[in-house]
Enzyme design. Sequence first.
Site, PDB file in Angstrom:
ATOM      1  N   GLU A 132       6.931  18.697 -24.553  1.00 41.69           N
ATOM      2  CA  GLU A 132       6.331  19.048 -23.257  1.00 41.69           C
ATOM      3  C   GLU A 132       6.759  20.455 -22.827  1.00 41.69           C
ATOM      4  O   GLU A 132       5.995  21.164 -22.171  1.00 41.69           O
ATOM      5  CB  GLU A 132       6.710  18.020 -22.181  1.00 41.69           C
ATOM      6  CG  GLU A 132       6.231  16.598 -22.462  1.00 41.69           C
ATOM      7  CD  GLU A 132       4.728  16.376 -22.261  1.00 41.69           C
ATOM      8  OE1 GLU A 132       4.031  17.291 -21.771  1.00 41.69           O
ATOM      9  OE2 GLU A 132       4.256  15.270 -22.616  1.00 41.69           O
TER      10      GLU A 132
ATOM     11  N   ARG B  42       0.816  -1.228   0.000  1.00 43.78           N
ATOM     12  CA  ARG B  42       0.000   0.000   0.000  1.00 43.78           C
ATOM     13  C   ARG B  42       0.843   1.269   0.000  1.00 43.78           C
ATOM     14  O   ARG B  42       0.395   2.316   0.470  1.00 43.78           O
ATOM     15  CB  ARG B  42      -0.972   0.017   1.176  1.00 43.78           C
ATOM     16  CG  ARG B  42      -1.954  -1.147   1.186  1.00 43.78           C
ATOM     17  CD  ARG B  42      -3.133  -0.902   2.097  1.00 43.78           C
ATOM     18  NE  ARG B  42      -3.966  -2.085   2.172  1.00 43.78           N
ATOM     19  CZ  ARG B  42      -3.853  -3.041   3.101  1.00 43.78           C
ATOM     20  NH1 ARG B  42      -2.940  -2.928   4.037  1.00 43.78           N
ATOM     21  NH2 ARG B  42      -4.654  -4.077   3.085  1.00 43.78           N
TER      22      ARG B  42
END
Lengths: 360, 360
Positions: A181, A117
């Site tokens: 970008e 997690r």
Amino acid sequence: MDTLNVELGTRSYPILIGAGLLGVADSFAALRAGHLLIVSNTTVAPLYMRPLRTALGSRRVLEVILPDGEEHKTLANAARVLDVLIANRFARDCAVLALGGGVVGDLAGFVAACYQRGVAFVQVPTTLLAQVDSSVGGKTAVNHPGGKNLIGAFHQPHLVVSDTATLTTLPARELRAGLAEVIKYGLICDPELFAWLEGNMPALLARDPAALAHVIRRSCQIKSAIVARDEREEGERALLNLGHTFGHAAESATAYREWLHGEAVGAGLVMAAAMSRECGLLDPAQAERVRRLVELTGLPTRVQSVAPPVLLEHMRIDKKVLEGRLRLVLLKAIGAAFVTSEYPGDALTRTLAQHAGAVA
Amino acid sequence: MDTLNVELGTRSYPILIGAGLLGVADSFAALRAGHLLIVSNTTVAPLYMRPLRTALGSRRVLEVILPDGEEHKTLANAARVLDVLIANRFARDCAVLALGGGVVGDLAGFVAACYQRGVAFVQVPTTLLAQVDSSVGGKTAVNHPGGKNLIGAFHQPHLVVSDTATLTTLPARELRAGLAEVIKYGLICDPELFAWLEGNMPALLARDPAALAHVIRRSCQIKSAIVARDEREEGERALLNLGHTFGHAAESATAYREWLHGEAVGAGLVMAAAMSRECGLLDPAQAERVRRLVELTGLPTRVQSVAPPVLLEHMRIDKKVLEGRLRLVLLKAIGAAFVTSEYPGDALTRTLAQHAGAVA
């Protein structure tokens, strides 16, 4: 060495920018984890794994070297990296380190987000695209045959080490992809940066170190400020998708095999500008400046190999589809982007007809 | 209908508790998503899918029905659910709904966490264990052959609908498994709840509606208060792992096939109490009360089929291993748990020798 801080409360982190940083122990001084897994690829690892491991000193370090390429950014490869962490019993206090471009960073970041997690994550981006974009902001993901980045997580890195010396070994095609970008940041909110790029593109393409350092710093400033204000893309952060709805569709329609991400974004920026012009929002001369700068950068300005209806279909599965209506980032001017789902459908049809498929 | 709120700032959410709630449209009034995917299993779906779908009204609803059992909580099955979301072009504003027990909830929650970097998630828990524990708090995960819940995310639900009427169809074995977690809350911080359980276990096992409603409400109160203070388990939340380091190891050593999670937790609570006693922390009479309540609940109090050294090995890969030292939740008294990695190694050896393997 330049240090920029991304301000996200307890999840704030520094971006270090400078030549040679990945081989220097000091760059990783803030990293407390004693067990590290480096994810890299077959192109980057032979060049930079050794100096990086030296810089990491006596920490326990494992490596997973993936094949190079966007088509390997899969859930199956993320599972492979997770298998290595588990087989080696890495605990919650370990760190996952990405050495490479956006593909490695996105996949390794997703692994770090999911393992137990969430474990610590360090980005060592070695492409211009990763240094100006994907290493900053905490978006992680893998692709799915049904679309790009459909499986992922928000997981901020603990540290970003942008070694500008790695750009000396970057293929020209990838350098140009990263510049797409940078152009995007100018278009979103910085007309001065855009104008600077119009004047300095030759220096950037010649890899002038000062010019590259300037655009990396400025790009990280713009992106980190936007991310700090809207970490989970509930509003303003969506501006960073300028050119990406068109670009992702082009990548997806070509099964991620024809173009680098930044190349697709290049064409996507031209299409976003053209669409803005077709909607009567953007002065045609400014749209033409966008097309010309993308062309000057050596990036594609249209999607030759995909027919317009196919491209539209692929746009519709894009994550930005809200309630069935495609949201787009459009331009009121160079340096003034906004998000909207209000536009005439025929403007989109005309834009796609002009920019997709074989030239009539 | 009882409503409890889990206070997590912008991610706060209500837990609705009451008989018949899953078949009532009002329970889902707060749910804005028009496209829903329900994940359930082959046991629960035939019982409750129809009333749930009726309650969801005119929303577009898809279903994925998984086989029943902990061994199906895999990354492969999560990928299967993701495939369905993508094949049906569910957008970011969709919701994933878990109808079932902890396995379905953990897996569906992980899918909701990863799909497009996070979509809305609704829990409709139909087991006591899910109603008192796994549906509250935002922990999602799938298992890996190397350990339980090793791949996952923190992803809070938007809504929890706990229909206590579903407990009438719950197998007795699963009812007892859920009660293990209720005993755990008493042990952590509520000696009154523990004593109440000692007096009312027969009523609970007879499924007395008022008794069940009482323990569900109290358990959700305790858990949500702890989660609100420590969402990402950086401190206090680790208390909720009482009995789980032993229990997870037992599950993992038996390949998740022999025991339900709550059964393993039952034995784990007895072992945590015995370990606390062996460390000189817990009064032997209190440790015996723990063993007796677990026994009274009809839960296992030792791990018959696993030899002590094998159990120890499986404990070591547990997520709570920090810097190689196993952290444990121990008891100073019934109602007073604490986390520590400071304990005599031989106390652990004795505890395992007493509680694992064939009885000498």
